[in-house]
Design a protein around this motif. Structure first.
Motif: not given
Length: 606
Positions: A370-374, A533-537, A550-553, A558-561
């Motif tokens: 899991g962690p590598a892309p995140l 950003r992609p990692a957060l989604i 999808s809603n958060c995307a 970035k700060a709000d996300l």
């Protein structure tokens, strides 16, 4: 009555202090001491080799807060007036009855009122008995939105948050940011500096203020920093100048004949996998050989006449060392197969590493899926450092486990031929650094084990230490063993590295210590700020579901996300690297002898 200086580690808060309710605003007291020093001594009585503070408890707590921040050390000394224990109750009661602390809002308004009467900063400082710099900062606070001053007076806004709001002079923006941040100082600071770069960052220090300002770059000064630190308002200028400087340095190496040269702002993530290229030793020239012979003769004559500790020997030894160092070179043949990696270090210096560019790259184990892309390399390393702190805390409280850990490491190396870098405990009497940025510890009260040890064993002397240890009772000896072993337990996965045998050992220790990481640390907003950003989604989709992701995307900033993701995750959620057992299945390839030596040297340099 006697006035002495005592180490912070020798001080304790006396149970005879009549102020039993823990005072508020200790952080602001700590800030004031950091800015102006300890303006008034502590008063204590001596008992069992320690000094028990019964007057000045708030100042003592302020000093402990500065030690926690690592602004001062437990070994630093401070003035203490020593009284008898019989005087403690009466004097403590008198001190607390006579003092009524002024509220920060009242202090700020008082400074502003004096300014409005026509007094300048120097006159106000004299009137209040404060440093000029302190008065200037108070006057800057008086420029806050009046509504915020009222909120501060009602204790609904902390002084730290008020200080953070001064990073903008726009009073309307101050009010908006306060409401959006729920009054959290670190969130305010982040919101007002999202598009800026701190002047203490490695990139800015590498470029230099003069070069930045020459490009018409501007700086927002943080009035509550030490000195003139603040934020560079044009980060693109910082990046442009840093890249230009790195490129120029890289060109110099290429011109010198190196096969491969890379220059990046951050340390390359895969540097850990590259083999070392060691310098060769050339023969000294006739002049160098003659000078070294002269130095040897001079040192021998001085030592015979004045003794080996003569001050005249050191500069001669330094000169000889410089000549010897100059004999270490990379040959043209080495440069033809060698590579040089250049990057900007956190302290603004040039980081560099020479490696075998044509060597086959070493396969990297993935550790966990899991962690590598995140999580980026630096964040991954910091998260495992926090996990290390928590496991160290568990080992320090379990002497029997500490003894088992010590025996396992010794047996693994001495009986089974293991290498020290493969062990979670490297028996080299070397404390493992677990420092991480303060914002990553904003939600935790975990204290480094070395701080706890410095407090508990403050009376252990340097001279006569062996005899003192021999005279300890069994419980104290085991507590000392546990704490010392704990400081050497290491579960850090260094930036760009991969989990390996050492981390499997570490996970065994974490399970044996029965630590509950989620009860000692929860992820602050700083963790999500450092994720892409992609990692957060992806994280949100994994933990909450497609709909929420999808809603958060659709969130643009970035700060709000980051804020939205942090609020939607389940309670007690932990980043994958911090889960106990995360590295149980690390699967690294077998290393040959040369590779093993490279990794061991990397670990020592980290």
């Amino acid at each position: 009555m006697a006035m002495i200086t005592a180490k912070l580690s020798q001080l304790r808060l006396s149970p005879l202090n009549q102020r039993r309710v823990k005072p508020a605003a200790i952080e602001s007291i700590a800030d004031d001491i950091a800015a102006h020093g300890l303006l008034q001594n502590l008063v204590a009585y001596e008992e069992d080799g320690l000094f028990w503070v019964f007057a000045g408890g708030r100042r003592y707590r302020g000093l402990k807060e500065l030690a926690k921040r690592k602004t001062i050390k437990n070994s630093d000394s401070f003035p203490v007036e020593v009284r008898t224990k019989d005087e403690a109750i009466e004097l403590s009661l008198a001190e607390n009855f006579q003092r009524e602390d002024m509220h920060p809002a009242d202090s700020i308004r008082a400074f502003a009122a004096l300014r409005d009467t026509g007094m300048d900063v120097d006159e106000i400082a004299t009137r209040f008995g404060q440093a000029v710099s302190f008065v200037y900062k108070m006057l800057r606070l008086s420029a806050l939105n009046p509504a915020l001053m009222d909120i501060l007076a009602k204790d609904q806004l902390t002084l730290e948050a008020a200080k953070a709001l001064t990073l903008t002079g726009d009073q309307e923006q101050q009010l908006k940011v306060f409401k959006a941040s729920n009054g959290h100082a670190h969130t305010i600071r982040r919101m007002l500096t999202t598009e800026k770069v701190t002047t203490e960052s490695g990139a800015f220090l590498f470029v230099g203020r003069e070069a930045y300002e020459a490009k018409d770059g501007t700086i927002t000064v943080d009035l509550f920093s030490q000195g003139d630190e603040g934020f560079a308002d044009q980060p693109e200028i910082v990046q442009e100048l840093a890249e230009e400087k790195l490129d120029a340095l890289a060109d110099e190496y290429r011109a010198a004949g190196w096969f491969e040269v890379s220059a990046t702002l951050d340390q390359p993530y895969d540097l850990y996998t590259k083999g070392y290229l060691y310098q060769s030793q050339r023969e000294p020239t006739k002049a160098e050989a003659a000078r070294m012979a002269e130095i040897d003769t001079e040192i021998e004559a001085i030592a015979e006449a004045e003794g080996e500790d003569s001050e005249r020997i050191e500069p001669l030894s330094d000169e000889r060392d410089a000549i010897t160092e100059a004999l270490r070179i990379y040959t043209p043949e080495q440069k033809a197969i060698g590579g040089v990696a250049l990057w900007v270090s956190r302290d603004g210096s040039l980081g560099q590493r020479v490696y075998r560019a044509k060597a086959e790259p070493r396969a990297k184990g993935s550790g966990i899926d899991g962690p590598a892309p995140l999580y980026g390399n630096s964040l991954f390393a910091d998260l495992t450092r926090i996990k290390t702190q928590i496991v160290q805390e568990g080992v320090a409280s379990n002497p029997a486990l500490a003894l088992d850990v010590l025996l396992d490491s010794l047996a693994g190396q001495l009986l089974h031929g293991g290498r020290s870098y493969q062990m979670a405990l490297e028996v080299q009497a070397k404390a493992v650094p677990t420092d991480v940025p303060d914002e990553l510890m904003a939600t935790s009260d975990v204290r480094p084990v070395e701080e706890t040890m410095a407090t508990r064993f403050a009376s252990l002397p340097i001279e006569g230490r062996f005899d003192a240890i021999r005279s300890m009772d069994g419980d104290d000896k085991m507590a000392l063993l546990a704490g010392l072993v704990a400081t050497m337990v290491d579960g850090t996965v260094f930036a760009g590295g991969s989990p390996g045998e050492r981390h499997r050992h570490f996970e065994q220790i974490a399970k044996a210590a029965e630590v509950d990481v989620s009860s000692r640390w929860t992820a602050p907003i700083a963790v999500f700020d450092r994720m892409k950003r992609p990692a957060l989604i992806t994280l949100l989709r994994e933990q909450v579901g497609d709909a929420s992701a999808s809603n958060c995307a659709t969130i643009k900033k970035k700060a709000d996300l980051a804020v939205n993701v942090s609020e939607r995750l389940p309670a007690k959620w932990l980043p994958a690297p911090m889960i106990v057992g995360a590295f149980d299945q690390a699967d690294l390839p077998e290393l040959d002898e040369a590779d093993a030596e490279d990794i061991e040297e990397d670990a020592e340099m980290a």
